[in-house]
Design a protein around this motif. Structure first.
Motif, PDB file in Angstrom:
ATOM      1  N   PRO A 161       0.817  -1.218   0.000  1.00 34.45           N
ATOM      2  CA  PRO A 161       0.000   0.000   0.000  1.00 34.45           C
ATOM      3  C   PRO A 161       0.849   1.265   0.000  1.00 34.45           C
ATOM      4  N   PRO A 162       0.409   2.298  -0.730  1.00 33.74           N
ATOM      5  CA  PRO A 162      -0.773   2.305  -1.598  1.00 33.74           C
ATOM      6  C   PRO A 162      -0.526   1.484  -2.862  1.00 33.74           C
ATOM      7  N   MET A 163      -1.484   0.638  -3.209  1.00 30.44           N
ATOM      8  CA  MET A 163      -1.308  -0.312  -4.294  1.00 30.44           C
ATOM      9  C   MET A 163      -1.136   0.386  -5.633  1.00 30.44           C
ATOM     10  N   GLN A 164      -0.053   0.024  -6.315  1.00 29.81           N
ATOM     11  CA  GLN A 164       0.193   0.432  -7.687  1.00 29.81           C
ATOM     12  C   GLN A 164       0.695  -0.784  -8.457  1.00 29.81           C
ATOM     13  N   ILE A 165       0.711  -0.686  -9.774  1.00 28.69           N
ATOM     14  CA  ILE A 165       1.234  -1.773 -10.593  1.00 28.69           C
ATOM     15  C   ILE A 165       2.717  -1.513 -10.836  1.00 28.69           C
ATOM     16  N   ALA A 166       3.559  -2.416 -10.304  1.00 24.94           N
ATOM     17  CA  ALA A 166       5.006  -2.245 -10.409  1.00 24.94           C
ATOM     18  C   ALA A 166       5.561  -2.815 -11.704  1.00 24.94           C
ATOM     19  N   ALA A 167       4.930  -3.868 -12.236  1.00 26.18           N
ATOM     20  CA  ALA A 167       5.437  -4.502 -13.455  1.00 26.18           C
ATOM     21  C   ALA A 167       4.314  -5.253 -14.145  1.00 26.18           C
ATOM     22  N   ARG A 168       4.423  -5.366 -15.468  1.00 24.91           N
ATOM     23  CA  ARG A 168       3.470  -6.116 -16.287  1.00 24.91           C
ATOM     24  C   ARG A 168       4.256  -7.133 -17.100  1.00 24.91           C
ATOM     25  N   MET A 169       3.846  -8.392 -17.034  1.00 25.33           N
ATOM     26  CA  MET A 169       4.563  -9.458 -17.730  1.00 25.33           C
ATOM     27  C   MET A 169       3.590 -10.265 -18.575  1.00 25.33           C
ATOM     28  N   GLY A 170       3.800 -10.287 -19.884  1.00 25.98           N
ATOM     29  CA  GLY A 170       3.012 -11.139 -20.753  1.00 25.98           C
ATOM     30  C   GLY A 170       3.548 -12.561 -20.726  1.00 25.98           C
ATOM     31  N   LEU A 171       2.649 -13.534 -20.659  1.00 28.12           N
ATOM     32  CA  LEU A 171       3.036 -14.946 -20.616  1.00 28.12           C
ATOM     33  C   LEU A 171       2.416 -15.645 -21.824  1.00 28.12           C
ATOM     34  N   GLU A 172       3.242 -15.933 -22.812  1.00 28.11           N
ATOM     35  CA  GLU A 172       2.751 -16.548 -24.039  1.00 28.11           C
ATOM     36  C   GLU A 172       3.002 -18.049 -24.077  1.00 28.11           C
ATOM     37  N   HIS A 173       3.437 -18.616 -22.961  1.00 31.82           N
ATOM     38  CA  HIS A 173       3.708 -20.048 -22.901  1.00 31.82           C
ATOM     39  C   HIS A 173       2.403 -20.829 -23.098  1.00 31.82           C
ATOM     40  N   PRO A 174       2.431 -21.889 -23.895  1.00 34.52           N
ATOM     41  CA  PRO A 174       1.203 -22.663 -24.125  1.00 34.52           C
ATOM     42  C   PRO A 174       0.695 -23.307 -22.834  1.00 34.52           C
ATOM     43  N   LYS A 175      -0.617 -23.455 -22.762  1.00 36.36           N
ATOM     44  CA  LYS A 175      -1.262 -24.095 -21.615  1.00 36.36           C
ATOM     45  C   LYS A 175      -1.765 -25.476 -22.038  1.00 36.36           C
ATOM     46  N   PRO A 176      -1.821 -26.429 -21.086  1.00 40.56           N
ATOM     47  CA  PRO A 176      -1.450 -26.334 -19.670  1.00 40.56           C
ATOM     48  C   PRO A 176       0.063 -26.244 -19.491  1.00 40.56           C
ATOM     49  N   ARG A 177       0.467 -25.569 -18.419  1.00 36.91           N
ATOM     50  CA  ARG A 177       1.877 -25.343 -18.136  1.00 36.91           C
ATOM     51  C   ARG A 177       2.338 -26.203 -16.972  1.00 36.91           C
ATOM     52  N   ARG A 178       3.644 -26.355 -16.882  1.00 38.78           N
ATOM     53  CA  ARG A 178       4.252 -27.087 -15.768  1.00 38.78           C
ATOM     54  C   ARG A 178       5.358 -26.220 -15.182  1.00 38.78           C
ATOM     55  N   MET A 179       5.447 -26.198 -13.860  1.00 36.58           N
ATOM     56  CA  MET A 179       6.449 -25.360 -13.218  1.00 36.58           C
ATOM     57  C   MET A 179       7.863 -25.895 -13.392  1.00 36.58           C
ATOM     58  N   GLU A 180       7.996 -27.088 -13.988  1.00 33.00           N
ATOM     59  CA  GLU A 180       9.333 -27.588 -14.314  1.00 33.00           C
ATOM     60  C   GLU A 180       9.944 -26.834 -15.494  1.00 33.00           C
TER      61      GLU A 180
END
Length: 245
Positions: free
Chosen positions: A205-224
């Motif tokens: 707080p006060p809440m702001q957007i610090a970063a924006r990240m696009g994720l184009e990885h195909p779904k379903p995804r795996r954290m590996e």
């Protein structure tokens, strides 16, 4: 497309949400991630009209709207099931309130229960089933509103890790099978990376957007996936930096 611009809110003179703007494409899945207490739930209350915005504009499909109260279904952290009703009756509540014929709403509920793994539990009371099943019922109830937009406020936060993974797949169905436009808040980085098309990192707080990240990885995804692990470390470092600054 959902467009949110310049949303601001103070409590007792202190800024809680500060000039937040974001865009969610139609059928997109945008996830907000930030530390506990950063104002994520407050932002949703502002968007739904539960709290008044001091400044800000909302557009849906290029039309200005005062809030999302009649446009979005809102799934919260608690399942909020009525303890005296069976699961199917709980899920059917939005249709009952809207006056939908019971035969039609019953058919829709049964279809959702079949798809969400609840078939056979229609008449069970919430107290007799697991937390994961209660959240599946809450998800079915959310879909029964028939809204194009779905707001998800940490809906899996109270569940154990194994149940969370199973229900994350269910949340993915909102986009792939039900064509919803989704805005979700969470503090679980892996959950965000598995589900999001775009990830927005929030400040304390006060809440702001610090970063924006696009994720184009195909779904379903795996954290590996090494790339996802690298993004996870970046987000974690960013959150730790914002908390200590």
């Amino acid at each position: 497309m959902l467009i949110i611009e310049n949303v601001t809110k103070h409590f007792n003179g202190l800024p809680v949400v500060s000039d937040v703007s974001l865009t969610v494409p139609g059928n997109g899945f945008t996830v907000l991630i930030g530390p506990s207490g950063c104002g994520k739930s407050t932002l949703f209350d502002l968007l739904m009209g539960v709290l008044p915005m001091e400044t800000g504009r909302i557009q849906w499909c290029r039309k200005a709207v005062p809030d999302l109260n009649r446009l979005a279904a809102y799934m919260q952290q608690s399942d909020l099931l009525l303890p005296w009703l069976g699961l199917a009756d709980n899920a059917r509540l939005p249709a009952d309130i809207a006056g939908e014929p019971i035969k039609e709403s019953g058919r829709r509920v049964q279809d959702l229960f079949d798809r969400l793994g609840l078939a056979g539990f229609e008449n069970h009371l919430p107290s007799t089933v697991s937390g994961g099943m209660r959240q599946r019922c809450a998800l079915a109830r959310t879909l029964m509103f028939g809204r194009d937009i779905v707001l998800l406020d940490e809906p899996l936060s109270a569940l154990d890790a194994i149940t969370r993974r199973s229900l994350q797949k269910m949340l993915g169905l909102l986009q792939t099978d039900f064509n919803k436009t989704i805005l979700m808040v969470t503090h679980d980085i892996e959950e965000a990376l598995l589900l999001a098309d775009e990830l927005l990192v929030l400040t304390p707080p006060p809440m702001q957007i610090a970063a924006r990240m696009g994720l184009e990885h195909p779904k379903p995804r795996r954290m590996e996936d090494l790339d996802l692990l690298a993004i996870k470390n970046r987000v974690l470092a960013m959150l730790q930096e914002k908390r200590s600054s």
